[in-house]
Write a protein that holds these residues in place. Sequence first.
Motif, PDB file in Angstrom:
ATOM      1  N   THR B 190       0.846  -1.189   0.000  1.00  0.00           N
ATOM      2  CA  THR B 190       0.000   0.000   0.000  1.00  0.00           C
ATOM      3  C   THR B 190       0.872   1.226   0.000  1.00  0.00           C
ATOM      4  O   THR B 190       2.081   1.141  -0.068  1.00  0.00           O
ATOM      5  N   MET B 191       0.252   2.358   0.090  1.00  0.00           N
ATOM      6  CA  MET B 191       0.980   3.599   0.246  1.00  0.00           C
ATOM      7  C   MET B 191       1.951   3.423   1.408  1.00  0.00           C
ATOM      8  O   MET B 191       3.038   2.960   1.225  1.00  0.00           O
ATOM      9  N   LEU B 192       1.530   3.703   2.618  1.00  0.00           N
ATOM     10  CA  LEU B 192       2.357   3.407   3.784  1.00  0.00           C
ATOM     11  C   LEU B 192       1.436   2.855   4.862  1.00  0.00           C
ATOM     12  O   LEU B 192       0.419   3.474   5.169  1.00  0.00           O
ATOM     13  N   ALA B 193       1.762   1.716   5.401  1.00  0.00           N
ATOM     14  CA  ALA B 193       0.993   1.163   6.510  1.00  0.00           C
ATOM     15  C   ALA B 193       1.938   0.433   7.446  1.00  0.00           C
ATOM     16  O   ALA B 193       2.888  -0.220   7.001  1.00  0.00           O
ATOM     17  N   ASP B 226      -3.275   4.753 -10.082  1.00  0.00           N
ATOM     18  CA  ASP B 226      -1.857   5.070 -10.182  1.00  0.00           C
ATOM     19  C   ASP B 226      -1.065   4.458  -9.024  1.00  0.00           C
ATOM     20  O   ASP B 226      -1.303   4.780  -7.865  1.00  0.00           O
ATOM     21  N   THR B 227      -0.116   3.577  -9.344  1.00  0.00           N
ATOM     22  CA  THR B 227       0.700   2.922  -8.331  1.00  0.00           C
ATOM     23  C   THR B 227       1.875   3.813  -7.959  1.00  0.00           C
ATOM     24  O   THR B 227       2.636   4.225  -8.820  1.00  0.00           O
ATOM     25  N   SER B 228       2.021   4.070  -6.699  1.00  0.00           N
ATOM     26  CA  SER B 228       3.060   4.982  -6.233  1.00  0.00           C
ATOM     27  C   SER B 228       4.454   4.370  -6.334  1.00  0.00           C
ATOM     28  O   SER B 228       4.628   3.166  -6.419  1.00  0.00           O
ATOM     29  N   THR B 229       5.447   5.249  -6.302  1.00  0.00           N
ATOM     30  CA  THR B 229       6.845   4.827  -6.281  1.00  0.00           C
ATOM     31  C   THR B 229       7.301   4.456  -4.880  1.00  0.00           C
ATOM     32  O   THR B 229       8.417   3.986  -4.697  1.00  0.00           O
ATOM     33  N   ASN B 230       6.467   4.689  -3.858  1.00  0.00           N
ATOM     34  CA  ASN B 230       6.925   4.573  -2.475  1.00  0.00           C
ATOM     35  C   ASN B 230       6.092   3.635  -1.605  1.00  0.00           C
ATOM     36  O   ASN B 230       6.310   3.555  -0.406  1.00  0.00           O
ATOM     37  N   ASP B 231       5.101   2.953  -2.224  1.00  0.00           N
ATOM     38  CA  ASP B 231       4.244   2.062  -1.439  1.00  0.00           C
ATOM     39  C   ASP B 231       5.061   1.144  -0.534  1.00  0.00           C
ATOM     40  O   ASP B 231       6.037   0.542  -0.966  1.00  0.00           O
TER      41      ASP B 231
END
Lengths: 403, 403
Positions: B190-193, B226-231
Amino acid sequence: MAVGESPLPTLHAVPGLRLGTVAAGVRKVGEPDLVVMTLEAGSRMAGVFTRNQFRAAPVRSAEAHLRDDIPRALIINTGNANAGTGPAGERAVDQNCARLASILGCRPTQVIPFSTGVIGELLPAERIDAALPAAVDALSDNGWAAAADGIRTTDTRPKGRSCRVELEAGPVTLTGIAKGSGMIRPDMATMLAYIATDADIDQPLLRNLLRDAVAVSFNRISVDGDTSTNDACALIATGASGSKLSAEADIRRFADALDALCIELAREIVADGEGATRELAVRVTGAGSVAEAERVAFTVAESPLVKTALFAGDPNWGRILAAVGRAGIDDLEVDRVRIHIDDCAIVEGGGLSPDYRESLAAERMAADRVTFRIDLDRGDDEVTVWTCDFSYDYVRINAEYRS
Amino acid sequence: MAVGESPLPTLHAVPGLRLGTVAAGVRKVGEPDLVVMTLEAGSRMAGVFTRNQFRAAPVRSAEAHLRDDIPRALIINTGNANAGTGPAGERAVDQNCARLASILGCRPTQVIPFSTGVIGELLPAERIDAALPAAVDALSDNGWAAAADGIRTTDTRPKGRSCRVELEAGPVTLTGIAKGSGMIRPDMATMLAYIATDADIDQPLLRNLLRDAVAVSFNRISVDGDTSTNDACALIATGASGSKLSAEADIRRFADALDALCIELAREIVADGEGATRELAVRVTGAGSVAEAERVAFTVAESPLVKTALFAGDPNWGRILAAVGRAGIDDLEVDRVRIHIDDCAIVEGGGLSPDYRESLAAERMAADRVTFRIDLDRGDDEVTVWTCDFSYDYVRINAEYRS
């Protein structure tokens, strides 16, 4: 909204083909919404249709008629897509084809039907039937501009292109019209496009010419990534010029003209995309295959973040880079990827190019027509895909309009 | 905007893990943007990271540190993603890890770094270094709520969930926080979890538990495709409870609690999606495979036309049907597909259901939380994907914000 000005150019008559446009009141009263085209004996026609599994009743009917008989007429309505309408939708198509056939004195299977507009409402077949005699009365060699107008839905302007090609076999004319503004991500076809020539072209060659032209034009555009249930593109060769397409050089020259005309019509659709304020060309070079180049180009062209940045005129290269990175190329060497906005170097070596100039990039990104050049540096294949930006008006149009 | 109210629930401390949050001025002055977590000796950690090919410097560093050493601390900044920053970005990460290691008295490779925020700007490593002593001073068992706040970017509210699970081995606590609002279409993460438990869990089991939970939660949401570069998503087991996860029944019970917690956090991300006014669950049943169900669910969930209709509260079933039809299932029998909006029958037999009631469907479509149920009637697999609508505010936020 739409990108720039784009007045309809002169559309040359194509001997052997006549068009009649009237207002049948399909959805709104008094607006042209019904087009009939008739083809002289000896004409040939090829069509490509949507690959959406929920194909509209007229699409299924058009394919069957083209397979089983020799076409003599086209019937096209806007305002109602006759999609998701079950058996009643099929009966409505059959009724209109039979009525037009009886007026023209041909078989119902010689009539090729097309519909575009709202999905899920039954086609008002009676109103169309009632308007068919007037449409036939209106038939004229010079009916192209009226027809371009008569096939519009949310399009803000009619779309057409026309040219003359000098072949060794003699001069021929090529004229096409198209419509489409939303639900645009054609798959093997476009929204609706009709291209005709008076060249004399064999059926297998006609099919190949159409397939190849569609592959580099209508199949390379996207407004919103949504493939319609009614996409169709037809190429008609009346043969009335007497110029027979057979010499290798003639075929190449004709194919080039056809490709160029289809690309211009496809770009017209994007430039008139729902809510569009800018046109974007995404050119991917150095790809390992055409499929790979297409995947990268469409991933960038359909990214909502890229499209909203384009609306803002913001050279937000991080979003372009993120989209390239998620396009599904597992062994991409990101350090070799180079990205330009028009002539401005943006990304190289996995980060911002040392040649990057924010003010120059912002100027390029705020133009009416913007090109992203993405070089993957891993092969020789290349592809260009066209799209438009994502604006407030896109949301407004699609929150208000029942497509 | 965000869907409904969602106050942060009580977040239980997880013995063995402490959190400190401060304002380091990464992008804005005076807002919490730097979080440090420390893990007691004996803790284990598993992480999953973005599959975007342009992975940020901290993602590459975090993976290497997790592979090569035993983690003792996490350092997380918001405001700057440190992505697309080349070798300078890597040096910035190394500098911050070394500084925190020297304060804590561990090796730099025992510090796991994470960044989120603007892509393409160099991380202000000096400002982060300068704030690290204060973050360490702030370390507390009860720092979860402050940390949930400290990792936000365009999120309008902090996201956290917490529960206690009674195992045969003894009671354990499970607490997690997440951030994410745009550029959300996680791929293997995910993004950040950050989720932590005081259960004692072996490393291979910890990895499997995280992988399985992410597959049905964070990997099943999309805000904009849009898939993030930092997930990144991390699961930490401190073992401080002394409850060892080994009995089959305990593993199942813990996995169920972890899945439920991750799904709730994932839905929180969607409900706080950029510009979101409604949450949409797309539940696909009767699929021939999980992959097929996911493809249909994501095609519907990511259709801009479906998402703008959701914004309008318009039960525009033609757009749902068109999206199902273009999801790439070549042998779909469209007559067998049934679609409901919550309890309202919409589509069957290739067209509108005879039970359709426009007023009821409109009422369901205008709720805060809407479910599309799509039964393909061709197999036994099923999947639920969550997304949000596409509003004016999505365009505004992304035209104004430089992500």
